[in-house]
Design a protein around this motif. Structure first.
Motif, PDB file in Angstrom:
ATOM      1  N   VAL A  29       0.851  -1.193   0.000  1.00 61.43           N
ATOM      2  CA  VAL A  29       0.000   0.000   0.000  1.00 61.43           C
ATOM      3  C   VAL A  29       0.887   1.243   0.000  1.00 61.43           C
ATOM      4  O   VAL A  29       2.095   1.167   0.238  1.00 61.43           O
ATOM      5  N   SER A  30       0.262   2.380  -0.257  1.00 60.24           N
ATOM      6  CA  SER A  30       1.021   3.631  -0.214  1.00 60.24           C
ATOM      7  C   SER A  30       1.462   3.909   1.216  1.00 60.24           C
ATOM      8  O   SER A  30       0.772   3.524   2.175  1.00 60.24           O
ATOM      9  N   VAL A  31       2.591   4.564   1.340  1.00 61.75           N
ATOM     10  CA  VAL A  31       3.161   4.796   2.667  1.00 61.75           C
ATOM     11  C   VAL A  31       3.562   6.248   2.875  1.00 61.75           C
ATOM     12  O   VAL A  31       3.783   6.997   1.919  1.00 61.75           O
ATOM     13  N   TYR A  32       3.663   6.609   4.139  1.00 59.03           N
ATOM     14  CA  TYR A  32       4.370   7.812   4.560  1.00 59.03           C
ATOM     15  C   TYR A  32       5.804   7.383   4.863  1.00 59.03           C
ATOM     16  O   TYR A  32       6.032   6.250   5.294  1.00 59.03           O
ATOM     17  N   LEU A  33       6.741   8.296   4.669  1.00 51.21           N
ATOM     18  CA  LEU A  33       8.153   7.965   4.862  1.00 51.21           C
ATOM     19  C   LEU A  33       8.806   8.951   5.809  1.00 51.21           C
ATOM     20  O   LEU A  33       8.501  10.155   5.772  1.00 51.21           O
ATOM     21  N   PHE A  34       9.724   8.444   6.616  1.00 54.37           N
ATOM     22  CA  PHE A  34      10.356   9.258   7.645  1.00 54.37           C
ATOM     23  C   PHE A  34      11.835   8.909   7.782  1.00 54.37           C
ATOM     24  O   PHE A  34      12.248   7.778   7.510  1.00 54.37           O
ATOM     25  N   TRP A  35      12.601   9.898   8.189  1.00 55.21           N
ATOM     26  CA  TRP A  35      13.929   9.659   8.701  1.00 55.21           C
ATOM     27  C   TRP A  35      13.971  10.153  10.150  1.00 55.21           C
ATOM     28  O   TRP A  35      13.590  11.298  10.435  1.00 55.21           O
ATOM     29  N   TYR A  36      14.437   9.279  11.034  1.00 60.38           N
ATOM     30  CA  TYR A  36      14.652   9.644  12.427  1.00 60.38           C
ATOM     31  C   TYR A  36      16.149   9.591  12.707  1.00 60.38           C
ATOM     32  O   TYR A  36      16.885   8.795  12.118  1.00 60.38           O
ATOM     33  N   VAL A  37      16.605  10.422  13.646  1.00 63.49           N
ATOM     34  CA  VAL A  37      18.012  10.441  14.026  1.00 63.49           C
ATOM     35  C   VAL A  37      18.103  10.172  15.527  1.00 63.49           C
ATOM     36  O   VAL A  37      17.256  10.621  16.313  1.00 63.49           O
ATOM     37  N   GLN A  38      19.118   9.405  15.882  1.00 61.85           N
ATOM     38  CA  GLN A  38      19.354   9.087  17.294  1.00 61.85           C
ATOM     39  C   GLN A  38      20.789   9.453  17.618  1.00 61.85           C
ATOM     40  O   GLN A  38      21.727   8.759  17.199  1.00 61.85           O
ATOM     41  N   TYR A  39      20.976  10.540  18.343  1.00 63.43           N
ATOM     42  CA  TYR A  39      22.314  10.932  18.781  1.00 63.43           C
ATOM     43  C   TYR A  39      22.720  10.045  19.953  1.00 63.43           C
ATOM     44  O   TYR A  39      21.859   9.466  20.632  1.00 63.43           O
ATOM     45  N   PRO A  40      24.012   9.917  20.210  1.00 62.65           N
ATOM     46  CA  PRO A  40      24.488   9.021  21.272  1.00 62.65           C
ATOM     47  C   PRO A  40      23.769   9.257  22.590  1.00 62.65           C
ATOM     48  O   PRO A  40      23.643  10.388  23.047  1.00 62.65           O
ATOM     49  N   ASN A  41      23.254   8.175  23.154  1.00 62.56           N
ATOM     50  CA  ASN A  41      22.587   8.201  24.466  1.00 62.56           C
ATOM     51  C   ASN A  41      21.341   9.074  24.493  1.00 62.56           C
ATOM     52  O   ASN A  41      20.977   9.606  25.551  1.00 62.56           O
ATOM     53  N   GLN A  42      20.704   9.256  23.348  1.00 57.29           N
ATOM     54  CA  GLN A  42      19.472  10.042  23.298  1.00 57.29           C
ATOM     55  C   GLN A  42      18.368   9.241  22.615  1.00 57.29           C
ATOM     56  O   GLN A  42      18.583   8.145  22.125  1.00 57.29           O
ATOM     57  N   GLY A  43      17.177   9.816  22.624  1.00 57.98           N
ATOM     58  CA  GLY A  43      16.033   9.174  21.993  1.00 57.98           C
ATOM     59  C   GLY A  43      15.972   9.454  20.503  1.00 57.98           C
ATOM     60  O   GLY A  43      16.906   9.999  19.917  1.00 57.98           O
ATOM     61  N   LEU A  44      14.872   9.076  19.909  1.00 61.78           N
ATOM     62  CA  LEU A  44      14.677   9.254  18.468  1.00 61.78           C
ATOM     63  C   LEU A  44      14.075  10.622  18.192  1.00 61.78           C
ATOM     64  O   LEU A  44      13.098  11.015  18.813  1.00 61.78           O
ATOM     65  N   GLN A  45      14.661  11.310  17.227  1.00 62.79           N
ATOM     66  CA  GLN A  45      14.125  12.613  16.830  1.00 62.79           C
ATOM     67  C   GLN A  45      13.765  12.557  15.356  1.00 62.79           C
ATOM     68  O   GLN A  45      14.524  12.047  14.546  1.00 62.79           O
ATOM     69  N   LEU A  46      12.618  13.117  15.029  1.00 61.57           N
ATOM     70  CA  LEU A  46      12.214  13.172  13.624  1.00 61.57           C
ATOM     71  C   LEU A  46      13.115  14.143  12.885  1.00 61.57           C
ATOM     72  O   LEU A  46      13.276  15.296  13.293  1.00 61.57           O
ATOM     73  N   LEU A  47      13.709  13.687  11.794  1.00 61.11           N
ATOM     74  CA  LEU A  47      14.595  14.524  10.993  1.00 61.11           C
ATOM     75  C   LEU A  47      13.820  15.137   9.831  1.00 61.11           C
ATOM     76  O   LEU A  47      13.886  16.342   9.599  1.00 61.11           O
ATOM     77  N   LEU A  48      13.108  14.308   9.090  1.00 62.42           N
ATOM     78  CA  LEU A  48      12.248  14.819   8.032  1.00 62.42           C
ATOM     79  C   LEU A  48      11.227  13.751   7.654  1.00 62.42           C
ATOM     80  O   LEU A  48      11.342  12.601   8.055  1.00 62.42           O
ATOM     81  N   LYS A  49      10.245  14.188   6.883  1.00 63.42           N
ATOM     82  CA  LYS A  49       9.139  13.296   6.562  1.00 63.42           C
ATOM     83  C   LYS A  49       8.627  13.592   5.161  1.00 63.42           C
ATOM     84  O   LYS A  49       8.729  14.718   4.664  1.00 63.42           O
ATOM     85  N   TYR A  50       8.077  12.565   4.527  1.00 66.95           N
ATOM     86  CA  TYR A  50       7.339  12.731   3.283  1.00 66.95           C
ATOM     87  C   TYR A  50       5.928  12.195   3.515  1.00 66.95           C
ATOM     88  O   TYR A  50       5.732  11.014   3.776  1.00 66.95           O
ATOM     89  N   LEU A  51       4.963  13.088   3.409  1.00 66.30           N
ATOM     90  CA  LEU A  51       3.564  12.689   3.542  1.00 66.30           C
ATOM     91  C   LEU A  51       2.848  12.766   2.197  1.00 66.30           C
ATOM     92  O   LEU A  51       2.067  11.880   1.839  1.00 66.30           O
ATOM     93  N   SER A  52       3.095  13.843   1.459  1.00 64.48           N
ATOM     94  CA  SER A  52       2.510  14.017   0.133  1.00 64.48           C
ATOM     95  C   SER A  52       3.171  15.243  -0.502  1.00 64.48           C
ATOM     96  O   SER A  52       4.006  15.902   0.117  1.00 64.48           O
ATOM     97  N   GLY A  53       2.818  15.520  -1.757  1.00 64.47           N
ATOM     98  CA  GLY A  53       3.317  16.726  -2.410  1.00 64.47           C
ATOM     99  C   GLY A  53       4.693  16.529  -2.995  1.00 64.47           C
ATOM    100  O   GLY A  53       5.013  15.471  -3.538  1.00 64.47           O
ATOM    101  N   SER A  54       5.525  17.557  -2.893  1.00 64.38           N
ATOM    102  CA  SER A  54       6.864  17.508  -3.478  1.00 64.38           C
ATOM    103  C   SER A  54       7.642  16.312  -2.961  1.00 64.38           C
ATOM    104  O   SER A  54       7.666  16.030  -1.763  1.00 64.38           O
ATOM    105  N   THR A  55       8.296  15.630  -3.885  1.00 66.79           N
ATOM    106  CA  THR A  55       9.012  14.401  -3.497  1.00 66.79           C
ATOM    107  C   THR A  55      10.347  14.699  -2.829  1.00 66.79           C
ATOM    108  O   THR A  55      10.970  13.806  -2.276  1.00 66.79           O
ATOM    109  N   LEU A  56      10.790  15.954  -2.887  1.00 68.01           N
ATOM    110  CA  LEU A  56      12.033  16.338  -2.225  1.00 68.01           C
ATOM    111  C   LEU A  56      11.685  17.077  -0.946  1.00 68.01           C
ATOM    112  O   LEU A  56      11.002  18.095  -0.966  1.00 68.01           O
ATOM    113  N   VAL A  57      12.148  16.548   0.176  1.00 70.76           N
ATOM    114  CA  VAL A  57      11.872  17.166   1.461  1.00 70.76           C
ATOM    115  C   VAL A  57      13.190  17.515   2.140  1.00 70.76           C
ATOM    116  O   VAL A  57      14.203  16.849   1.925  1.00 70.76           O
ATOM    117  N   GLU A  58      13.157  18.584   2.932  1.00 68.67           N
ATOM    118  CA  GLU A  58      14.379  19.078   3.549  1.00 68.67           C
ATOM    119  C   GLU A  58      14.209  19.235   5.052  1.00 68.67           C
ATOM    120  O   GLU A  58      13.106  19.477   5.544  1.00 68.67           O
TER     121      GLU A  58
END
Lengths: 115, 113
Positions: A29-58
């Motif tokens: 099925v169609s999906v949403y896409l995400f990049w998360y970053v985890q710095y040393p000894n820290q939790g997960l932080q959302l870096l960027l996401k693609y939900l719809s629209g322009s295929t290039l996200v920053e």
């Protein structure tokens, strides 16, 4: 069901060099896409996401990712990395619609930026 | 900026003991999740929760696990009888809309000895 493949478990680069972290996914099925970053000894932080629209996200710190539907990829790039970008990066997907909306993560890529 | 808060940051427990991991999701979020990350492995989905009931759970989430939203702000994960293999970082997350980005807490590192 979804699956995410991050081909590189570790990517060492020198400071100010460009970097690409690869992510491919599989989904019926169609999906949403995400990049998360985890710095040393820290939790997960959302870096960027693609939900719809322009295929290039920053992101605000210079990363970008491009959704390529035909290649089912969502590679993460940065033209010039800093020491502070050293972290583990996780690609993740969640399905659009339906009742299954959990995030499925890749195994992660450890980016190490050396001086 | 609103954030997901987890307590404690680190918990050590003896095998067979019950533990409760606590989370305060972002206040206007409706969907809540628990994930875990065993050292060196990928982040794995455990359970999702919406409208005061479990929406989905993984095979990992067996009868030893339970979740609860006892009041309007807290979201807890209980492990009834811990095993050594339950040692992991447990992340709570919440999202405003179904399937969109989830915001994660800093995690609780659970060590079972």
């Amino acid at each position: 069901a979804q699956s995410v493949t991050q081909l590189d478990s570790q990517v060492p680069v020198f400071e100010e060099a460009p970097v690409e972290l690869r992510c491919n996914y599989s989904s019926s099925v169609s999906v949403y896409l995400f990049w998360y970053v985890q710095y040393p000894n820290q939790g997960l932080q959302l870096l960027l996401k693609y939900l719809s629209g322009s295929t290039l996200v920053e992101s605000i710190n210079g990363f970008e990712a491009e959704f390529n539907k035909s290649q089912t990829s969502f590679h993460l790039r940065k033209p010039s990395v800093h020491i502070s970008d050293t972290a583990e990066y996780f690609c993740a997907v969640s399905p659009k619609g339906g009742s299954n909306y959990k995030l499925t993560f890749g195994k992660g890529t450890l980016l190490t930026v050396n001086p | 900026e609103p954030e997901v808060t987890q307590t404690p940051s680190h918990q050590v427990t003896q095998m067979g003991q019950e533990v409760i991991l606590r989370c305060v999701p972002i206040s206007n979020h409706l969907y809540f999740y628990w994930y875990r990350q065993i050292l060196g492995q990928k982040v794995e989905f455990l359970v999702s929760f919406y409208n005061n009931e479990i929406s989905e759970k993984s095979e990992i989430f067996d009868d030893q696990f339970s979740v609860e939203r006892p009041d309007g702000s807290n979201f807890t994960l209980k492990i009834r009888s811990t095993k050594l293999e339950d040692s992991a970082m447990y992340f709570c997350a919440s999202s405003e809309l179904r399937g969109t980005e989830a915001f994660f807490g800093q995690g609780t590192r659970l060590t079972v000895v």
